[in-house]
Design an enzyme around this catalytic site. Sequence first.
Site, PDB file in Angstrom:
ATOM      1  CE  LYS A  13      14.785 -10.149 -10.255  1.00  0.00           C
ATOM      2  NZ  LYS A  13      15.148  -9.556  -9.018  1.00  0.00           N
ATOM      3  CB  CYS A  16      -0.873   0.013   1.250  1.00  0.00           C
ATOM      4  SG  CYS A  16      -1.815  -1.487   1.475  1.00  0.00           S
ATOM      5  CD  GLU A  24      18.059 -11.939  -8.072  1.00  0.00           C
ATOM      6  OE1 GLU A  24      17.492 -12.523  -7.147  1.00  0.00           O
ATOM      7  OE2 GLU A  24      17.638 -10.859  -8.537  1.00  0.00           O
ATOM      8  CG  ASN A  57       0.637   1.992   3.738  1.00  0.00           C
ATOM      9  OD1 ASN A  57      -0.465   2.041   3.214  1.00  0.00           O
ATOM     10  ND2 ASN A  57       1.729   2.469   3.174  1.00  0.00           N
ATOM     11  N   GLY A  58      -0.097  -1.404   6.587  1.00  0.00           N
ATOM     12  CA  GLY A  58       0.261  -2.321   7.670  1.00  0.00           C
ATOM     13  C   GLY A  58      -0.915  -3.215   8.018  1.00  0.00           C
ATOM     14  CG  HIS A  70      21.306 -36.446  -6.898  1.00  0.00           C
ATOM     15  ND1 HIS A  70      21.755 -37.722  -6.653  1.00  0.00           N
ATOM     16  CD2 HIS A  70      22.416 -35.695  -7.074  1.00  0.00           C
ATOM     17  CE1 HIS A  70      23.083 -37.735  -6.654  1.00  0.00           C
ATOM     18  NE2 HIS A  70      23.503 -36.512  -6.922  1.00  0.00           N
ATOM     19  NE  ARG A  77       4.371   1.749  -1.090  1.00  0.00           N
ATOM     20  CZ  ARG A  77       5.177   1.731  -0.035  1.00  0.00           C
ATOM     21  NH1 ARG A  77       6.318   2.376  -0.086  1.00  0.00           N
ATOM     22  NH2 ARG A  77       4.854   1.098   1.058  1.00  0.00           N
ATOM     23  CD  GLU A  92      10.759 -10.697  -8.571  1.00  0.00           C
ATOM     24  OE1 GLU A  92      10.276 -10.044  -7.648  1.00  0.00           O
ATOM     25  OE2 GLU A  92      11.885 -10.465  -9.050  1.00  0.00           O
ATOM     26  CD1 TRP A 101      -0.107  -5.596  -3.748  1.00  0.00           C
ATOM     27  CD2 TRP A 101       0.021  -6.481  -1.691  1.00  0.00           C
ATOM     28  NE1 TRP A 101       0.477  -6.829  -3.859  1.00  0.00           N
ATOM     29  CE2 TRP A 101       0.569  -7.401  -2.625  1.00  0.00           C
ATOM     30  CE3 TRP A 101       0.006  -6.836  -0.345  1.00  0.00           C
ATOM     31  CZ2 TRP A 101       1.082  -8.638  -2.251  1.00  0.00           C
ATOM     32  CZ3 TRP A 101       0.515  -8.072   0.021  1.00  0.00           C
ATOM     33  CH2 TRP A 101       1.041  -8.960  -0.927  1.00  0.00           C
ATOM     34  CE  LYS A 160      11.838  -1.948  -5.804  1.00  0.00           C
ATOM     35  NZ  LYS A 160      12.624  -2.996  -6.468  1.00  0.00           N
TER      36      LYS A 160
HETATM   37  C1  AGP Z   1      13.049  -8.767  -5.962  1.00  0.00           C
HETATM   38  O1  AGP Z   1      13.012  -8.759  -7.340  1.00  0.00           O
HETATM   39  C2  AGP Z   1      11.777  -9.024  -5.320  1.00  0.00           C
HETATM   40  N1  AGP Z   1      10.774  -8.121  -5.739  1.00  0.00           N
HETATM   41  C3  AGP Z   1      11.773  -9.356  -3.854  1.00  0.00           C
HETATM   42  O2  AGP Z   1      12.223 -10.676  -3.770  1.00  0.00           O
HETATM   43  C4  AGP Z   1      12.614  -8.500  -2.896  1.00  0.00           C
HETATM   44  O3  AGP Z   1      13.963  -8.665  -3.144  1.00  0.00           O
HETATM   45  C5  AGP Z   1      12.266  -8.872  -1.451  1.00  0.00           C
HETATM   46  O4  AGP Z   1      10.917  -8.610  -1.213  1.00  0.00           O
HETATM   47  C6  AGP Z   1      13.120  -8.138  -0.440  1.00  0.00           C
HETATM   48  O5  AGP Z   1      12.981  -6.763  -0.563  1.00  0.00           O
HETATM   49  P1  AGP Z   1      13.996  -5.762   0.113  1.00  0.00           P
HETATM   50  O6  AGP Z   1      15.312  -5.935  -0.569  1.00  0.00           O
HETATM   51  O7  AGP Z   1      13.403  -4.414  -0.131  1.00  0.00           O
HETATM   52  O8  AGP Z   1      14.088  -6.116   1.546  1.00  0.00           O
END
Ligand code: AGP
Length: 607
Positions: free
Chosen positions: A484, A2, A480, A99-100, A503, A27, A487, A73, A602
């Site tokens: 990527k 949010c 990673e 938010n929260g 395995h 976000r 996502e 969100w 985000k």
């Molecule tokens: C990264 O591409 C992601 N959107 C997500 O995994 C992110 O890295 C994770 O939520 C941690 O976020 P931060 O680095 O802001 O703590």
Amino acid sequence: MCGIIGYIGEKNAVPVIIDGLKKLEYRGYDSAGIAINIGNELKIEKKQGRIINLEKSLDNDLYANVGIGHTRWATHGEPSEINAHPHYNIDKSIAVIHNGIIENYTELKKWLEGEGIKFISETDTEVVAHLVSYYYNGDLVKAVTESLKRLRGAYALGVVAKDEPDKIVAVRKDSPLVIGLGKEENFIASDVPAILKHTKNVLYLDNDDMAILTKNEVKIFNGNGDRVERDIETIEWDMEAAEKGGYPHFTIKEINEQPEGIQKVIDRRINDDGKIVLDGINLSKDDIEKISRIYIVACGTSYHAGLVGKYVIEKFAKLPVQVEIGSEFRYKDPLIDDKTLIITVSQSGETLDTLQSLRIAKEQGARIMSIVNVVGSSIARESDDVFYTWAGPEIGVASTKAFTTQMLTFYLIALFMADKLEVIEKEKYDSIIKEIKKIPNDIQTILDNYKDIQKIADEQFNNEKIFFIGRGLDVEISYEASLKLKEISYINSQAIAAGELKHGTIALIEEGTLVVAIATQDKLYEKMLSNIKEVKARKGSILSIAKEGNNEINDISDYRLSIPNTIDILTPLLSIVPMQLFAYYVSVARGNDVDMPRNLAKSVTVE
Ligand code: AGP
């Protein structure tokens, strides 16, 4: 997650809030809303979906000098107009954005229902609106203060009342909130881009702070009700840094900003003699020798940077490191004492899982260091020492430039520790520093060859599954790379140590299955060739990434990408870049919303 914006001042609040909400779109959100005080009423409009839907629903002549806006969100209750914020009391005289999560909302809701109040949404936030209303007797500050005594959980709140058009009341507990200071105007925001167009002067609220904003003044009270001052900070970057600058998406802009970002870290952290500068962080030989255990704690991409961090700290400084996922660490009763060093890693500095782990470790006496991108964020503020990554604002939900700068920061911390402990030979140290200085150019070389990667993406974007394999440090980069791709392309993807394929996972390889083989480690290169052959024997397709000059791999690859030559331990800084580009171009080819992938946010400020 949010987003929050609030405005009080001389201007029309409506365009200021709508524009601020648009700046918060990155976000991640599913609905948006606004509440403005038009004198005789609070005008509240909410819409599901994009902010443009909300904007279109507003009358052109709508005018007010005070208002709040929110992007939601969904956590409690599906994405819908009713569940969108602001939430309000029965007669719509009080409106709240939040938010929260209010953890005890069920109990409060039950009690308020007992008092005859009818709820219309499924959200936890609605209880706040009714609670403030319950205590309201012409004094909003008092009513919010009373309400806070009953709330449990994490919240950043913005509250307005119809009968008090001269103020916004804002509260922060475990959820970020920044106050923007202007001339005859003041702002609240969940993060800086929302208000940067109007002011660069901000102050960050501490946990439990309440701020009372009027047009000309911001008064802050701490959790004990005492009036306090918070430092005013000046934001160093401008709107341009938070805009696309000619690129079609933030994600590709940010991928392309990596040479510059890495260069900035090098310039600020390595002096002319090749010594690493910690910028005020006091880490003496004694301090390092005292460390009995290092935990790196992070989530998602930052966790992957931590995996590389472990590797390099152990290799260079010879200290044992454990890497932990934020959401797990805090619940597993980790062994922590005053000899424990915790390194939390976070782009946003607001990830609640990481933040809560930090707090627990701090309570138990550990020293907390953090690698953070967002200046003034909660993790930065609650740490003993902060290594900023200086990557600039990262707007695309998929983290790219933050990742490479996080990894580089780990290399520098590891080398610094090794140097202090005298466990690295000078020649080796100097040669690594020399190689690090070449990294920005090497990344640029990879970026310049983007067309090769785009071509592969255009041929492979329709895959239903894609695997990533590697050995040694290439496994961490496989994780990673796979994240990527998942996502932003929504392709089912898995990363696995190449030697582990046989395995079990090899059962999933069929004719045409794409396997991305990252093979940049000289000492493991031949082993990788064997693993690739295992895939080829099952008629899988191979996209390989190897150092330039290592050409034996070509014959067994359907596609081949190169990274410039560097020492094995530094390859993660390079090999992730073609993988970011690959994920990006696959996402574009599939017509996805690259910068704001579905279901993701985000900054993840809920557990
Ligand atoms: C990264 O591409 C992601 N959107 C997500 O995994 C992110 O890295 C994770 O939520 C941690 O976020 P931060 O680095 O802001 O703590």
